[in-house]
Motif scaffolding. Structure first.
Motif, mmCIF file in Angstrom:
data_model
loop_
_atom_site.group_PDB
_atom_site.id
_atom_site.type_symbol
_atom_site.label_atom_id
_atom_site.label_comp_id
_atom_site.label_asym_id
_atom_site.label_seq_id
_atom_site.Cartn_x
_atom_site.Cartn_y
_atom_site.Cartn_z
ATOM 1 N N LEU A 112 0.821 -1.207 0.000
ATOM 2 C CA LEU A 112 0.000 0.000 0.000
ATOM 3 C C LEU A 112 0.858 1.262 0.000
ATOM 4 O O LEU A 112 0.397 2.325 -0.411
ATOM 5 N N SER A 113 2.102 1.161 0.434
ATOM 6 C CA SER A 113 2.999 2.314 0.436
ATOM 7 C C SER A 113 3.714 2.509 -0.896
ATOM 8 O O SER A 113 4.418 3.497 -1.080
ATOM 9 N N GLY A 114 3.551 1.563 -1.815
ATOM 10 C CA GLY A 114 4.227 1.666 -3.098
ATOM 11 C C GLY A 114 5.508 0.867 -3.197
ATOM 12 O O GLY A 114 6.182 0.892 -4.239
ATOM 13 N N GLU A 115 5.888 0.157 -2.148
ATOM 14 C CA GLU A 115 7.081 -0.695 -2.217
ATOM 15 C C GLU A 115 6.774 -1.951 -3.017
ATOM 16 O O GLU A 115 5.632 -2.417 -3.064
ATOM 17 N N LEU A 116 7.823 -2.495 -3.646
ATOM 18 C CA LEU A 116 7.666 -3.708 -4.443
ATOM 19 C C LEU A 116 8.019 -4.925 -3.608
ATOM 20 O O LEU A 116 9.098 -4.993 -2.997
ATOM 21 N N ARG A 117 7.115 -5.896 -3.609
ATOM 22 C CA ARG A 117 7.317 -7.130 -2.864
ATOM 23 C C ARG A 117 7.656 -8.266 -3.835
ATOM 24 O O ARG A 117 7.257 -8.239 -5.000
ATOM 25 N N PRO A 118 8.394 -9.280 -3.343
ATOM 26 C CA PRO A 118 8.807 -10.369 -4.249
ATOM 27 C C PRO A 118 7.630 -11.185 -4.759
ATOM 28 O O PRO A 118 6.559 -11.226 -4.146
ATOM 29 N N ILE A 119 7.864 -11.845 -5.883
ATOM 30 C CA ILE A 119 6.844 -12.660 -6.542
ATOM 31 C C ILE A 119 7.373 -14.073 -6.732
ATOM 32 O O ILE A 119 8.568 -14.330 -6.608
ATOM 33 N N ARG A 120 6.484 -14.989 -7.060
ATOM 34 C CA ARG A 120 6.880 -16.351 -7.411
ATOM 35 C C ARG A 120 7.179 -16.439 -8.910
ATOM 36 O O ARG A 120 6.599 -15.722 -9.717
ATOM 37 N N GLY A 121 8.084 -17.326 -9.276
ATOM 38 C CA GLY A 121 8.280 -17.649 -10.678
ATOM 39 C C GLY A 121 9.071 -16.653 -11.485
ATOM 40 O O GLY A 121 8.992 -16.649 -12.719
ATOM 41 N N ALA A 122 9.878 -15.812 -10.830
ATOM 42 C CA ALA A 122 10.642 -14.809 -11.582
ATOM 43 C C ALA A 122 11.616 -15.466 -12.558
ATOM 44 O O ALA A 122 11.823 -14.976 -13.671
ATOM 45 N N LEU A 123 12.225 -16.573 -12.164
ATOM 46 C CA LEU A 123 13.183 -17.238 -13.044
ATOM 47 C C LEU A 123 12.485 -17.844 -14.252
ATOM 48 O O LEU A 123 12.972 -17.735 -15.387
ATOM 49 N N ALA A 124 11.336 -18.471 -14.047
ATOM 50 C CA ALA A 124 10.576 -19.017 -15.176
ATOM 51 C C ALA A 124 10.164 -17.912 -16.146
ATOM 52 O O ALA A 124 10.194 -18.087 -17.368
ATOM 53 N N MET A 125 9.801 -16.741 -15.619
ATOM 54 C CA MET A 125 9.418 -15.617 -16.470
ATOM 55 C C MET A 125 10.620 -15.111 -17.269
ATOM 56 O O MET A 125 10.505 -14.826 -18.469
ATOM 57 N N ALA A 126 11.780 -15.026 -16.613
ATOM 58 C CA ALA A 126 12.973 -14.555 -17.321
ATOM 59 C C ALA A 126 13.382 -15.516 -18.433
ATOM 60 O O ALA A 126 13.779 -15.092 -19.520
ATOM 61 N N PHE A 127 13.280 -16.823 -18.174
ATOM 62 C CA PHE A 127 13.605 -17.800 -19.211
ATOM 63 C C PHE A 127 12.631 -17.711 -20.387
ATOM 64 O O PHE A 127 13.024 -17.816 -21.549
ATOM 65 N N ALA A 128 11.338 -17.533 -20.085
ATOM 66 C CA ALA A 128 10.352 -17.417 -21.157
ATOM 67 C C ALA A 128 10.597 -16.171 -22.002
ATOM 68 O O ALA A 128 10.483 -16.195 -23.228
ATOM 69 N N MET A 129 10.960 -15.053 -21.359
ATOM 70 C CA MET A 129 11.316 -13.845 -22.100
ATOM 71 C C MET A 129 12.506 -14.095 -23.010
ATOM 72 O O MET A 129 12.529 -13.666 -24.168
ATOM 73 N N GLN A 130 13.479 -14.794 -22.479
ATOM 74 C CA GLN A 130 14.708 -15.047 -23.226
ATOM 75 C C GLN A 130 14.444 -15.857 -24.484
ATOM 76 O O GLN A 130 15.073 -15.646 -25.526
#
Length: 503
Positions: A112-130
């Motif tokens: 709610l303050s605008g900070e970014l919190r971690p997510i699941r699956g960041a590595l899978a997303m990066a591989f798919a982008m690649q």
């Protein structure tokens, strides 16, 4: 311009399909609507995004805001779409420039303050982008940067807050822009517990060395307090070092469960679920399928302590992944494939009271009670466990003596040498040999064949058990540096296949 389009990704098993986040501002009563098959976490994004924008000093347009997550037939879950939704609203209302947004993909949950919190699956997303983009760039929470940077060709830009992301697009000064992640550092040597701490149990230690050399599954059977759990917890230290491909596969699965830790890079996974674990928790599942324990142990160890205490139906789900090395989770509207090539280490007592075979004669279980207890592990599952090893009770003298066993590093060197022989000969560990490959690489001489046939006839082994003994014998020969399997290798392998029902 009242329309902004940003790119993000969903998760579907090990894949991360592309998602277009389309934000449209229209005249009408003020409101915010999210469409495109969102689940509850995504629908709640409108409240998180509204508060994050206000607390970051931006205006919420007093217009009708429609957010479409395309394609519409792909389920969307989790809070990873908060960041692209917020940026889309700012771009559509011209509070930030939109010309550079198309160069990036975005993911991140907003507080709610605008900070970014971690997510699941960041590595899978990066591989798919690649795979999809020639020069992918990814803006995501700072806590996920080390994980996503494992994808070698992706440009990762970590941010701690919504304001930092907006400054990246609004500032002409390069110093105010997000810095590209430098990539992963050289990993530290994995820190495993040492086998030198285990007193005695030379037979069990030798069996685990053989199991590590050929990646065989093991069942440890013995009374309470003999060191079964202690041996199992140190087993990963004996396994060959992980290569980059194995480490990336394991990291990708752990990323899907939000369990990846950068400091554990190239460390063999060790999973030890409680015996009350359900079948879904073990193999994976859910409305949106997620990996279970067998997948989180991929390229590592799955330790099941007190094996007969697990529900029998739960144990039966292990049969397919033990054979195939992967698991397919099917639900009414979803299907997901996860890797599940793990080494199973089971531990159990020989009888309900646990003292069967103890030299003190403390067991008072009758034969029917022992049989019922051991029958909690089905024959087909037991048939798939390569080695069944008896862990003998410790004597008072051995307990009082100082630990004099070999350190894990010394045993691991022998294991690594034997593993390298297997890769040079057949391109895979012995445990993964198919039937034709067994015939080619596990040939016996006349004496060894006669010995194995005699054991098979006496112990009533199945064809699967016969082939598994051959593979264990091949691993023993590789540890000895022998080009062919000799009778003594067969004899030792037979000793590691003493079924519970012959006790």
């Amino acid at each position: 311009m009242s329309l902004a389009v940003l790119r993000s990704r969903a998760l579907a098993g090990m894949d991360a399909p592309a998602v277009s986040v389309e934000v449209h501002l229209a005249n009408g009563l003020p409101g915010l609507t999210i469409v495109g098959l969102p689940d509850a976490e995504v629908r709640e994004a409108k409240d998180r995004v509204r508060a994050a924008l206000q607390n970051s000093g931006f205006d919420i347009p007093a217009r009708r805001i429609t957010i479409n997550l395309a394609p519409a037939d792909l389920p969307k879950e989790s809070g990873r779409f908060d960041l692209p939704i917020a940026l889309g609203i700012l771009a559509a209302s011209r509070q930030i420039p939109s010309k550079e947004l198309g160069r990036y993909e975005f993911a991140g949950e907003l507080s709610l303050s605008g900070e970014l919190r971690p997510i699941r699956g960041a590595l899978a997303m990066a591989f798919a982008m690649q795979r999809c983009l020639a020069a992918p760039s990814f803006i995501l929470p700072h806590a996920n940067a080390d994980e996503a940077a494992l994808a070698p060709c992706a440009a990762i830009y970590p941010a701690r807050s919504l304001l930092e992301v907006c400054a990246h697009f609004m500032s002409a000064d390069e110093s105010d822009r997000l810095a590209r992640h430098a990539g992963r550092a050289d990993p530290a040597r994995p820190d495993y517990a040492d086998f030198a701490d285990v007193k005695g149990q030379q037979y069990a230690k030798r069996a685990l060395e053989v199991a590590a050399a050929g990646l065989h599954s093991v069942l440890l059977v013995g009374p309470p307090g003999t060191g079964k759990s202690m041996l199992a917890s140190r087993f990963a230290a004996l396994l060959p070092p992980m290569n980059d491909e194995e480490a990336l596969e394991s990291a990708a699965v752990q990323s899907l469960a939000g369990a990846f830790r950068a400091e554990r890079w190239k460390t063999r996974p060790f999973r030890s679920p409680h015996h009350t674990t359900s079948g879904v928790a073990l193999v994976g599942g859910g409305n949106v399928p997620r990996p279970g324990e067998v997948s989180l142990a991929h390229n590592g160890v799955l330790f099941l302590d007190e094996l007969p205490e697990f529900d029998r139906r739960v144990l039966e789900v292990l049969r397919e992944p033990l054979e195939s090395g992967h698991i397919t989770v099917s639900r009414a509207a979803h299907q997901a494939d996860f890797p599940a090539r793990f080494q199973l280490i089971g531990a159990m007592n020989p009888c309900p009271c646990g003292w069967l075979g103890h030299p003190a004669g403390k067991c008072h279980c009758n034969s029917e009670a022992v049989q019922r207890y051991q029958d909690r592990i089905s024959g087909p599952l037991l048939d798939r466990i390569d080695m069944q090893v008896e862990v003998a009770p410790m004597t008072p003298e051995s307990m009082a003596a100082e630990a004099d066993g070999e350190p894990s590093e010394t045993i691991a060197d022998r294991v690594a040498h034997a593993y390298a022989i297997q890769l040079a000969r057949q391109g895979k560990p012995n445990q993964q040999l198919a039937t034709r490959e067994i015939d080619r690489h596990c040939r016996l001489d006349a004496a060894g064949e006669a010995l194995l046939r005699q054991a098979m006839a006496r112990l009533h082994w199945s064809a699967r058990a016969y082939h598994r003994v051959l593979k264990v014998a091949r691993s023993i020969a590789d540890l000895a540096g022998a080009p062919r399997i000799a009778p003594e290798h067969v004899s030792e392998a037979v000793q590691y296949r003493r079924g519970l029902r012959e006790r």
